[in-house]
Design a protein around this motif. Sequence first.
Motif, PDB file in Angstrom:
ATOM      1  N   PRO A 251      22.012  31.578  32.995  1.00  0.00           N
ATOM      2  CA  PRO A 251      22.378  32.881  33.562  1.00  0.00           C
ATOM      3  C   PRO A 251      23.311  32.704  34.752  1.00  0.00           C
ATOM      4  N   PRO A 252      24.289  33.583  34.909  1.00  0.00           N
ATOM      5  CA  PRO A 252      25.234  33.445  36.020  1.00  0.00           C
ATOM      6  C   PRO A 252      24.593  33.826  37.347  1.00  0.00           C
ATOM      7  N   THR A 253      25.050  33.222  38.408  1.00  0.00           N
ATOM      8  CA  THR A 253      24.632  33.583  39.755  1.00  0.00           C
ATOM      9  C   THR A 253      25.877  33.905  40.572  1.00  0.00           C
ATOM     10  N   MET A 254      25.710  34.687  41.631  1.00  0.00           N
ATOM     11  CA  MET A 254      26.854  35.087  42.436  1.00  0.00           C
ATOM     12  C   MET A 254      27.417  33.913  43.224  1.00  0.00           C
ATOM     13  N   ALA A 255      26.546  32.980  43.638  1.00  0.00           N
ATOM     14  CA  ALA A 255      27.019  31.822  44.388  1.00  0.00           C
ATOM     15  C   ALA A 255      27.964  31.005  43.507  1.00  0.00           C
ATOM     16  N   GLY A 256      29.164  30.799  43.969  1.00  0.00           N
ATOM     17  CA  GLY A 256      30.140  30.034  43.205  1.00  0.00           C
ATOM     18  C   GLY A 256      30.950  30.853  42.232  1.00  0.00           C
ATOM     19  N   MET A 257      30.643  32.129  42.054  1.00  0.00           N
ATOM     20  CA  MET A 257      31.421  32.980  41.156  1.00  0.00           C
ATOM     21  C   MET A 257      32.816  33.185  41.743  1.00  0.00           C
ATOM     22  N   ARG A 258      33.820  33.085  40.869  1.00  0.00           N
ATOM     23  CA  ARG A 258      35.205  33.266  41.304  1.00  0.00           C
ATOM     24  C   ARG A 258      35.827  34.406  40.504  1.00  0.00           C
ATOM     25  N   VAL A 259      36.425  35.362  41.228  1.00  0.00           N
ATOM     26  CA  VAL A 259      36.980  36.557  40.606  1.00  0.00           C
ATOM     27  C   VAL A 259      38.440  36.698  41.011  1.00  0.00           C
ATOM     28  N   GLY A 260      39.303  36.907  40.018  1.00  0.00           N
ATOM     29  CA  GLY A 260      40.712  37.139  40.284  1.00  0.00           C
ATOM     30  C   GLY A 260      41.001  38.622  40.443  1.00  0.00           C
ATOM     31  N   VAL A 261      41.716  38.985  41.494  1.00  0.00           N
ATOM     32  CA  VAL A 261      42.036  40.380  41.789  1.00  0.00           C
ATOM     33  C   VAL A 261      43.444  40.668  41.268  1.00  0.00           C
ATOM     34  N   VAL A 262      43.553  41.580  40.302  1.00  0.00           N
ATOM     35  CA  VAL A 262      44.836  41.871  39.664  1.00  0.00           C
ATOM     36  C   VAL A 262      45.513  43.016  40.430  1.00  0.00           C
ATOM     37  N   THR A 381      41.610  29.693  33.738  1.00  0.00           N
ATOM     38  CA  THR A 381      41.069  28.337  33.770  1.00  0.00           C
ATOM     39  C   THR A 381      41.685  27.520  34.887  1.00  0.00           C
ATOM     40  N   ALA A 382      43.000  27.645  35.073  1.00  0.00           N
ATOM     41  CA  ALA A 382      43.686  26.868  36.111  1.00  0.00           C
ATOM     42  C   ALA A 382      43.149  27.190  37.499  1.00  0.00           C
ATOM     43  N   ARG A 383      42.687  28.403  37.699  1.00  0.00           N
ATOM     44  CA  ARG A 383      42.215  28.822  39.024  1.00  0.00           C
ATOM     45  C   ARG A 383      40.689  28.932  39.094  1.00  0.00           C
ATOM     46  N   GLY A 384      40.027  28.604  37.997  1.00  0.00           N
ATOM     47  CA  GLY A 384      38.572  28.620  37.981  1.00  0.00           C
ATOM     48  C   GLY A 384      37.961  30.003  38.041  1.00  0.00           C
ATOM     49  N   PHE A 385      38.682  31.027  37.569  1.00  0.00           N
ATOM     50  CA  PHE A 385      38.165  32.391  37.642  1.00  0.00           C
ATOM     51  C   PHE A 385      37.168  32.658  36.505  1.00  0.00           C
ATOM     52  N   ASP A 386      36.067  33.309  36.864  1.00  0.00           N
ATOM     53  CA  ASP A 386      35.069  33.725  35.878  1.00  0.00           C
ATOM     54  C   ASP A 386      35.357  35.116  35.329  1.00  0.00           C
ATOM     55  N   ALA A 387      36.070  35.933  36.104  1.00  0.00           N
ATOM     56  CA  ALA A 387      36.344  37.317  35.703  1.00  0.00           C
ATOM     57  C   ALA A 387      37.543  37.813  36.496  1.00  0.00           C
ATOM     58  N   LEU A 388      38.077  38.955  36.059  1.00  0.00           N
ATOM     59  CA  LEU A 388      39.161  39.625  36.763  1.00  0.00           C
ATOM     60  C   LEU A 388      38.702  41.006  37.196  1.00  0.00           C
ATOM     61  N   LEU A 389      39.294  41.518  38.283  1.00  0.00           N
ATOM     62  CA  LEU A 389      38.911  42.808  38.867  1.00  0.00           C
ATOM     63  C   LEU A 389      40.157  43.660  39.084  1.00  0.00           C
ATOM     64  N   TYR A 390      40.060  44.945  38.731  1.00  0.00           N
ATOM     65  CA  TYR A 390      41.175  45.882  38.902  1.00  0.00           C
ATOM     66  C   TYR A 390      40.657  47.293  38.640  1.00  0.00           C
ATOM     67  N   PRO A 391      41.415  48.329  38.985  1.00  0.00           N
ATOM     68  CA  PRO A 391      40.980  49.698  38.665  1.00  0.00           C
ATOM     69  C   PRO A 391      41.220  49.993  37.179  1.00  0.00           C
ATOM     70  N   PRO A 392      40.305  50.705  36.531  1.00  0.00           N
ATOM     71  CA  PRO A 392      40.501  51.029  35.113  1.00  0.00           C
ATOM     72  C   PRO A 392      41.613  52.028  34.866  1.00  0.00           C
ATOM     73  N   SER A 393      41.988  52.792  35.895  1.00  0.00           N
ATOM     74  CA  SER A 393      43.068  53.759  35.779  1.00  0.00           C
ATOM     75  C   SER A 393      43.813  53.803  37.106  1.00  0.00           C
ATOM     76  N   GLY A 394      45.125  53.885  37.035  1.00  0.00           N
ATOM     77  CA  GLY A 394      45.920  53.951  38.249  1.00  0.00           C
ATOM     78  C   GLY A 394      46.035  55.340  38.843  1.00  0.00           C
ATOM     79  N   VAL A 395      45.447  56.337  38.173  1.00  0.00           N
ATOM     80  CA  VAL A 395      45.491  57.711  38.667  1.00  0.00           C
ATOM     81  C   VAL A 395      44.115  58.347  38.508  1.00  0.00           C
ATOM     82  N   LEU A 396      43.910  59.447  39.207  1.00  0.00           N
ATOM     83  CA  LEU A 396      42.765  60.314  38.983  1.00  0.00           C
ATOM     84  C   LEU A 396      43.233  61.517  38.174  1.00  0.00           C
ATOM     85  N   PRO A 397      42.402  62.058  37.305  1.00  0.00           N
ATOM     86  CA  PRO A 397      42.848  63.192  36.490  1.00  0.00           C
ATOM     87  C   PRO A 397      43.132  64.407  37.359  1.00  0.00           C
TER      88      PRO A 397
END
Length: 469
Positions: A251-262, A381-397
Amino acid sequence: MTARTGGPMDWAADGGIDAFLAAIRAGTISAETMVRTCLSRIDTQDRAGPALRAMLRITPDLIDMARARDLARQGGAPLTPLHGVPIAIKDNIDLYGMATTSGCAALAGAMPPRNAPVVDALLNAGAVPVGKTNLSEFSFEIRSRSSLGGDTLNPFTPTVTSGGSSGGTAVAVAAGFALAGIGTDTGGSIRVPAAYTGLVGLRPTWGAISTQGVAPLAPSTDTVGVITRLVADAALLFDILAPLRPARATPPTMAGMRVGVVRQLFGTHPDIVRGIEDAIATLRDAGATLEDFPALPDALIPAGAHIVDEEFGPAFDTYLRDNFEPGSVPASLNELIASGRFLRDYDADLRARALPRDPAVRTAIRARHARLRDTLDTMMTARGFDALLYPPSGVLPDSLDNPKGGWAPELAACTGWPALVVPTGRAGNGLPLSAELLGRAHDEATLFALGTALEARLGPRPVPTLEPK
């Protein structure tokens, strides 16, 4: 959490699945009471009041089904994982005894011969299907407008869209017509409405959940997904709907988790940017490392010819021929078009997608998807990222039309990787804000860990205040 209507704890409006099941165990609520509460809210909020138009049809024997769950429990039957949990089902998924319309008037009598396997899985787990929800007709767009149901309105601001195409399912969960819902996602159809209604939305790894008995849009990117109030509820439903998926070794743990910010996907809306910055700070506080992800080259940005244009026509023709009781549907897509019984907004799209396709175009699009997937994998893989993070939409309706939210949802659709949308607060105008997390194939567990950390620190989901008029 305080109730919005209906007493000290309005389960339909406020509850999650685990808390509801705890109340069932304690005997403080019954499945029948729960579904009656949901039906009451549908009467006052969906049919009247703000008239959200999330529900197309209610399951005819809904109360009897809930009562049967209660009687089984009283008779000593063990508590099932979804005992009495009311679930909303998007009306492109087969529920035996009810038409599967895809929101189209020409399919108002389309009777499937059996349940979709995903519905059987829910029923076997003890769930109670509240009914079928409105959607963008044929799942074509990211609003929810159909010839059978009109526009599904956003419960936070009924003058704007709920998103789509699974907008009816999202509104049913947000407004208290069900505790959770299932929909489909081809290019954002789970995640966009979840984001616009303050909910958790999971698009799983492509192929992890059966799409048998589900109307096709683009089979190479179609998937069933879930919309819930809590990350734990999404994880529970995923376990039930995808029992044969590959298991993660640890199971994953937060310690050591790496997230790329798009940041390439942030856009310029100040509230959306603030919501993602809050998510970044929150995950750092939880122990993860967050770093900026390099911008994707223009050649890999999802744009131009879309796989839906190439796959919908032949797939829907096969679906009409093989999925329904004889005589209950038009014999072909061309016959459906000739009937004229569909949302006129889609006349040009339907006619174009019914034309013969060039296989080379489809092959080229799929090859582009593969290049995007391989490039993302190499960069992560090159940066060791486990996941990426970004907004699902660039606008609000801001209207009932399609929001021009950008290509963020296409990252999961084109790669086939799982994505999870989690609420992060509210904008200044009261609409929900959300973050999307993208992980590698079959690594939903990492997304659930990150989503749970966001949820725990950013507070309860936004809940709309709906009062009968």
